[in-house]
Scaffold this motif. Structure first.
Motif, PDB file in Angstrom:
ATOM      1  N   UNK A   6       1.141  -1.182  -0.085  1.00 28.14           N
ATOM      2  CA  UNK A   6       0.067   0.034  -0.122  1.00 28.14           C
ATOM      3  C   UNK A   6       1.015   1.147  -0.014  1.00 28.14           C
ATOM      4  N   UNK A   7       0.378   2.468  -0.485  1.00 31.08           N
ATOM      5  CA  UNK A   7       0.978   3.643  -0.454  1.00 31.08           C
ATOM      6  C   UNK A   7       1.832   4.142   0.745  1.00 31.08           C
ATOM      7  N   UNK A   8       2.794   4.553   0.781  1.00 34.43           N
ATOM      8  CA  UNK A   8       3.622   4.995   1.840  1.00 34.43           C
ATOM      9  C   UNK A   8       3.585   6.666   1.986  1.00 34.43           C
ATOM     10  N   UNK A   9       2.938   7.371   2.884  1.00 37.30           N
ATOM     11  CA  UNK A   9       3.189   8.962   2.755  1.00 37.30           C
ATOM     12  C   UNK A   9       2.414   9.329   1.815  1.00 37.30           C
ATOM     13  N   UNK A  10       1.173   8.751   1.509  1.00 40.19           N
ATOM     14  CA  UNK A  10       0.419   9.337   0.479  1.00 40.19           C
ATOM     15  C   UNK A  10      -0.028  10.874   0.544  1.00 40.19           C
ATOM     16  N   UNK A  11       0.134  11.450  -0.381  1.00 39.71           N
ATOM     17  CA  UNK A  11      -0.279  12.995  -0.285  1.00 39.71           C
ATOM     18  C   UNK A  11      -1.464  13.609   0.416  1.00 39.71           C
ATOM     19  N   UNK A  12      -2.638  12.367   0.191  1.00 37.40           N
ATOM     20  CA  UNK A  12      -3.906  12.954   0.980  1.00 37.40           C
ATOM     21  C   UNK A  12      -3.953  12.011   2.407  1.00 37.40           C
ATOM     22  N   UNK A  13      -2.942  11.599   2.932  1.00 35.99           N
ATOM     23  CA  UNK A  13      -3.096  10.820   4.177  1.00 35.99           C
ATOM     24  C   UNK A  13      -4.019  11.692   5.501  1.00 35.99           C
ATOM     25  N   UNK A  14      -3.292  13.292   5.227  1.00 37.17           N
ATOM     26  CA  UNK A  14      -4.211  13.869   6.427  1.00 37.17           C
ATOM     27  C   UNK A  14      -5.825  13.888   6.061  1.00 37.17           C
ATOM     28  N   UNK A  15      -6.171  14.147   4.886  1.00 38.07           N
ATOM     29  CA  UNK A  15      -7.334  14.002   4.336  1.00 38.07           C
ATOM     30  C   UNK A  15      -8.304  12.781   4.761  1.00 38.07           C
ATOM     31  N   UNK A  16      -7.570  11.584   4.620  1.00 32.51           N
ATOM     32  CA  UNK A  16      -8.291  10.324   4.921  1.00 32.51           C
ATOM     33  C   UNK A  16      -8.310  10.169   6.449  1.00 32.51           C
TER      34      UNK A  16
END
Length: 162
Positions: A7-17
């Motif tokens: 799975x993606x690590x440090x995804x740019x929308x992590x805080x939104x999720x």
């Protein structure tokens, strides 16, 4: 655990999720608290028309909702990728329980007082938490770069026909 490593690590929308998962957990917690207030004095597994926030409930489901809401919120606050695991598997649990209760709705096994509306809400909550679990993994930048390189290599192999 191995299945979650791609799975993606440090995804740019992590805080939104994470924010969406927190809102969902707050809703589940509020639903449980309101449900606890309106079902006080009723049998734990009552199947009447008692409602909290527009959804049918009973004392047992209200208590369970409070516990789930608190667990997900604590996972988000504590972080350390616990939120990813909790959201991923919690989302799956909401989806499976919603489907199970959809099948058991007209039977005596409907102990959590489910109806179709409550099943749909369970599916929505499950999808939001599951999505947050897919994209909220955090790690060192090197791990994120390695994951991205693997993804690009896999895309190149697929595009090349090999």
């Amino acid at each position: 655990m191995r299945m979650l490593l791609h799975l993606p690590t440090n995804h740019r929308l992590r805080s939104l999720y994470r924010f969406l998962a927190a809102l969902t957990a707050l809703y589940v917690l509020a639903y449980g608290v309101v449900g606890l207030a309106v079902t006080r004095g009723h049998p734990a597994f009552a199947r009447d028309d008692t409602q909290a926030l527009g959804l049918r409930t009973n004392l047992a489901f209200s208590i369970m909702s409070i516990a789930v809401g608190v667990i997900v919120l604590v996972g988000i606050v504590v972080d350390h990728n616990w939120d990813q695991l909790l959201n991923f598997f919690g989302g799956l649990a909401f989806l499976v329980i919603g489907m199970l209760m959809l099948g058991l709705m007209q039977t005596d096994l409907n102990v959590f007082n489910y109806n179709v509306t409550k099943c749909v809400v369970s599916f929505i909550i499950g999808l939001v938490l599951f999505l947050a679990g897919l994209y909220s993994r955090v790690g060192p930048p090197e791990e994120a770069q390695a994951e991205e390189a693997t993804r690009i290599r896999g895309a190149a192999v697929t595009a090349g026909g090999g």
